[in-house]
Scaffold this active site. Structure first.
Site, PDB file in Angstrom:
ATOM      1  N   GLN A 153       1.096  -1.060  -0.146  1.00  0.00           N
ATOM      2  CA  GLN A 153      -0.197   0.088   0.176  1.00  0.00           C
ATOM      3  C   GLN A 153       0.877   0.560  -0.336  1.00  0.00           C
ATOM      4  O   GLN A 153       1.892   1.524   0.894  1.00  0.00           O
ATOM      5  CB  GLN A 153      -0.906   0.277   1.188  1.00  0.00           C
ATOM      6  N   TYR A 163      -5.339 -13.511  -0.888  1.00  0.00           N
ATOM      7  CA  TYR A 163      -4.857 -12.446  -1.600  1.00  0.00           C
ATOM      8  C   TYR A 163      -3.693 -11.024  -0.753  1.00  0.00           C
ATOM      9  O   TYR A 163      -3.986 -10.624  -1.008  1.00  0.00           O
ATOM     10  CB  TYR A 163      -5.354 -11.803  -2.251  1.00  0.00           C
ATOM     11  N   GLU A 216      -1.878 -16.692  -1.123  1.00  0.00           N
ATOM     12  CA  GLU A 216      -0.759 -15.539  -2.437  1.00  0.00           C
ATOM     13  C   GLU A 216      -0.165 -16.117  -3.152  1.00  0.00           C
ATOM     14  O   GLU A 216       0.415 -17.638  -3.232  1.00  0.00           O
ATOM     15  CB  GLU A 216      -0.134 -14.748  -1.583  1.00  0.00           C
ATOM     16  N   ASN A 273      -8.640  -8.736  -0.544  1.00  0.00           N
ATOM     17  CA  ASN A 273      -7.353  -8.257  -0.374  1.00  0.00           C
ATOM     18  C   ASN A 273      -7.232  -8.192  -1.805  1.00  0.00           C
ATOM     19  O   ASN A 273      -6.031  -8.207  -2.106  1.00  0.00           O
ATOM     20  CB  ASN A 273      -6.740  -7.606   0.486  1.00  0.00           C
ATOM     21  N   CYS A 290      -9.713  -2.027  -3.743  1.00  0.00           N
ATOM     22  CA  CYS A 290      -8.577  -0.377  -4.243  1.00  0.00           C
ATOM     23  C   CYS A 290     -10.051  -0.311  -5.816  1.00  0.00           C
ATOM     24  O   CYS A 290      -9.525   0.849  -5.455  1.00  0.00           O
ATOM     25  CB  CYS A 290      -7.342  -0.905  -4.443  1.00  0.00           C
TER      26      CYS A 290
END
Ligand SMILES: C[S@@+](CC[C@H](N)C(=O)[O-])C[C@H]1O[C@@H](n2cnc3c(N)ncnc32)[C@H](O)[C@@H]1O
Length: 764
Positions: A237, A279, A300, A348, A375
């Site tokens: 981020q 994720y 992941e 995420n 996002c």
């Protein structure tokens, strides 16, 4: 307001001209506008945006383009890919600004050992350096960096620097390594240097291959009380402070899980919550959750990030983090196969959102709590709509200003288990109900899907024992007729075959002829069936066609197979469609299914003889994809042409004038907290405006009696021998057969649907 000398030219901070409060209002409006076209999200409240405590100098990750003249910056506002050099950028974190300043000088007068690496790429000339990717790391306990870089929390601030190089112009490995060594000696902040190889013409800044040239291969990076291990190119981020707030929010939600759920086998102690973090990237969230005494399993797809997550957890004494490499849907399915249970699931995903297969699998896990960090408000809204059918609901959205001065907004949704959302009923009487089917759900139960439209309908008050009248593919949305008993089913099925028209809104690849009829046999199970599909192009949207499609006959996958056969497959159609186009539309525009919506049914009511028109609107996901692909102009154009439907039903008895009042449909008993549907008109809408004969769109001439001319009967295959001269209502010119030449109609493929996603390393 933030002053910046580059603001007029640089496209990096599009909201910089607004004061901060106005920026936050704009971002909230962005989230609200993403959910507004989903009836299931009608009661979802969007909170005020959580502001950043730092809105300049916050950016801890930056991918900057190198111009042929050696400028380092971003594309300009003009949109023509001119790189604007931004030596005084206001948002770069000070460490990144320091490194870019030195690099500018080095590009202008490179040391001899690094000349081959620092020569800016020029598509029409030589050069290799296309971009740089900078990542700030707050390293706990390191002494390799100057003491002056120490933060108030005692971390030293370093930078991981990646040079993005044009693959076919790259110097030898030895030369690159030598350049890396020479450059690091000149860049005191930089703890590691890597080269990333960019494929010619790839739209992403970073290519798939990265090699470390000098310094560390990864570095510890603290966010809040914990650190993760950052490596070149892996996700982070960009705003450390806001990332820490997201971690705190997730941790708090999980900590507030109902105590009753977490009582251990002895019945007295609170056990640790089991959390699945999907994720997971380098484990920033997983590690924060492990630190807060949760038992975490992380998933992941990018293997090096998983390895980093494991080692960071272990180094911080958090025990062995169960971190798994793989596609989220695949791993969740294997967890399901092992009957694993979780108290909470955190997801995420990248901008394209959670895949339909992963949503199904997550819902099957049945965790009491899911937290979705997104996002992209459009893909979030699309996924929340699907989750509402899968038995998860959310009452509020929490937007967070993760990238101040830009239009981007991060949003957190907290989902709890709830009965699947009730379908919207557009029409009902004693015989039938007509409801809207959402994408990704089958009409009737199928083992590979958690629920079905039928199941949701059976939860409506006063509804039992339904029979399917018209089928829709799982990926297709639109109107579905269910009969209340077998007699009604037979009546309505016959009425549909003889007097009915099903009108679909479809987006097809490329530009089709303005109208046409595709009359080709369809092979199923070794037999050939005649079928014909007529279409009219309503608009061209970003090089593709928005079509109004009417299938004569209802063979499985008819529209998709016929359009594929003329070289214009349906966008998003994973079976018969064009894979690269689908992939592009999914990544860019959030389209994760076939762009096919049954928008209107015209039928003569088998009992009353009234002409019944039932319409639904284009669903939120297709609307958002269209808007993203083309801007709002095409949507507005289609709306003006009444082509996007209206969620209503009306009927007209034979011989009645168009404006005569009609018996209202039976009032609907909604019950529960389901949002009310739009008003059911009790009279006919005013006739639509008349269009010149050659107008692009045949309007959804809702009320015009002419529009209801009975279609020809296609009951017997012999009626296909001569394609009937299909006289569209109102005397429109008979469509010519305008098929693009193609080899064959694809075979029917009814194997169960799976959506595959390429496993890629992703970033913001
Ligand atoms: C937005 S990042 C989130 C990273 C992490 N949660 C964090 O806060 O740092 C999305 C991550 O999902 C990973 N990813 C993308 N597609 C995936 C898939 N199909 N299955 C599992 N992970 C995937 C990407 O590699 C990337 O690390």
């Amino acid at each position: 307001m933030i002053e910046c000398v580059h603001a007029e030219q640089c496209g990096g901070c599009p909201l910089i001209g607004m004061d901060y409060a106005q920026q936050l209002t704009t971002k909230r409006a962005r989230v609200v506008s993403a959910i507004v076209h989903y009836p299931a999200l009608e009661l979802l409240y969007t909170r005020q945006v959580v502001p950043g405590d730092q809105i300049v100098g916050y950016r801890g990750r930056a991918k900057l383009i190198v111009s042929p003249t050696g400028g380092i910056g971003l594309y300009g506002r003009s949109g023509n890919h001119d790189v604007i050099d931004i030596p005084n950028c206001r948002v770069l974190a000070p460490a990144l600004a320091e490194v870019t300043t030195i690099l500018r000088g080095l590009i202008t007068s490179p040391p001899p050992e690094a000349r081959g690496l620092l020569l800016p790429y020029d598509p029409h000339g030589g050069g290799v350096l296309r971009a740089i990717d900078l990542r700030e790391v707050h390293m706990p306990g390191t002494t390799s960096l100057p003491e002056t870089t120490t933060t108030a929390q005692g971390n030293r601030v370093g930078v991981l620097l990646t040079f993005v190089l044009q693959r076919d112009r790259v110097p030898s490995r030895e030369e690159l390594k030598e350049a890396g060594r020479a450059l690091r000696a000149l860049l005191p902040r930089v703890v590691g240097i890597a080269a990333n190889l960019h494929e010619a013409d790839a739209p992403q800044i970073l290519g798939p291959e990265t090699m470390v040239l000098d310094g560390v291969p990864h570095a510890e990076d603290r966010i809040g009380p914990t650190y993760h291990v950052a490596s070149f190119g892996s996700f982070v981020q960009v705003h450390r402070g806001q990332a820490s707030r997201v971690h705190a929010l997730i941790t708090r939600e999980i900590a507030s899980l109902d105590m009753q759920l977490l009582i251990d086998e002895t019945g007295t102690n609170r056990r640790q919550p089991k959390v699945l973090d999907l994720y997971g990237g380098s484990g920033a969230i997983s590690i924060a959750l492990s630190h807060a005494k949760n038992i975490v399993t992380m998933v992941e797809s990018f293997a090096p990030a998983v390895q980093n997550a494991r080692s960071a957890a272990e180094a911080q004494g958090l025990g062995k983090l169960d971190a798994r490499v793989g596609d989220a849907a695949d791993v969740v399915n294997s967890l399901l196969a092992n009957n694993e249970k979780f108290d909470a699931v955190v997801m995420n995903p990248p901008r394209r959102g959670v895949s339909p297969a992963a949503r199904e699998a997550i819902a099957r896990l049945g965790a009491p709590l899911c937290i979705y960090v997104s996002c992209d408000p459009d893909t979030l809204a699309r996924d929340l709509d699907h989750f509402s059918r899968l038995g998860y609901t959310s009452s509020e959205l929490i937007p967070i200003d993760m990238i101040p001065l830009t239009e981007e907004v991060e949003t957190v949704a907290v989902l709890k288990r709830a009965p699947p959302a009730q379908p919207r009923v557009i029409y009902e009487d004693d015989d039938v109900i007509v409801v809207e089917k959402g994408p990704h759900e089958p009409v009737e139960n199928q083992p590979e899907y958690l629920g079905s439209l039928m199941q949701r309908c059976l939860r409506l008050p006063g509804v039992s024992n339904l029979k399917v009248v018209n089928k829709l593919d799982t990926g297709t949305s639109g109107l579905c007729i269910f009969a209340r008993n077998e007699v009604a089913r037979q009546l309505w099925t016959t009425a549909l075959a003889t007097s009915g028209r099903l009108i679909y809104l479809v987006a097809a690849k490329g530009v089709t002829p303005t109208k046409g009829a595709i009359a080709r046999d369809l092979r199923e199970g070794g037999r050939s069936y005649m079928a014909r599909t007529r279409y009219r192009r309503l608009a061209v949207a970003s090089g593709h066609s928005i079509l109004r499609v009417i299938p004569d006959g209802h063979r499985p996958h008819q529209i998709r197979r016929h359009l594929a056969a003329i070289g214009h497959p349906v966008l998003g159609d994973e079976r018969y469609g064009h894979v690269p186009t689908n992939r592009y539309f999914e990544e860019k525009h959030g389209l994760d299914r076939s762009f096919v919506h049954l928008i209107r049914i015209e039928i003569v009511h088998p009992r009353t003889g009234a002409k019944l028109l039932i319409e639904s609107t284009l669903p939120g996901d297709l609307r958002a994809s269209l808007e993203r692909a083309t801007g709002s102009s095409v949507i507005k154009f289609l709306e003006q042409k009444h082509a996007l439907g209206e969620n209503r039903a009306s009927s007209m008895l034979p011989g009645e004038p168009a404006s005569a009042p009609l018996p209202p449909p039976r009032p609907l008993d909604r019950g529960g907290s389901q949002p009310a549907i739009g008003p059911m008109p009790t009279d006919l809408s005013p006739p639509p405006p008349s269009y010149p004969p050659d107008s692009l769109a045949e309007p959804m001439s809702y009320a015009s009696p002419d529009s209801f001319a009975s279609p020809p009967s296609y009951a017997s295959p012999t009626s296909y021998a001569q394609p009937p001269s299909y006289a569209p209502p109102g005397g429109l010119p008979s469509p010519t057969i305008t098929e693009a030449p193609t080899e064959h109609v694809p075979e029917l493929d009814e194997s169960p649907r799976t959506i595959r996603h390429a496993i890629v390393s992703d970033d913001d």
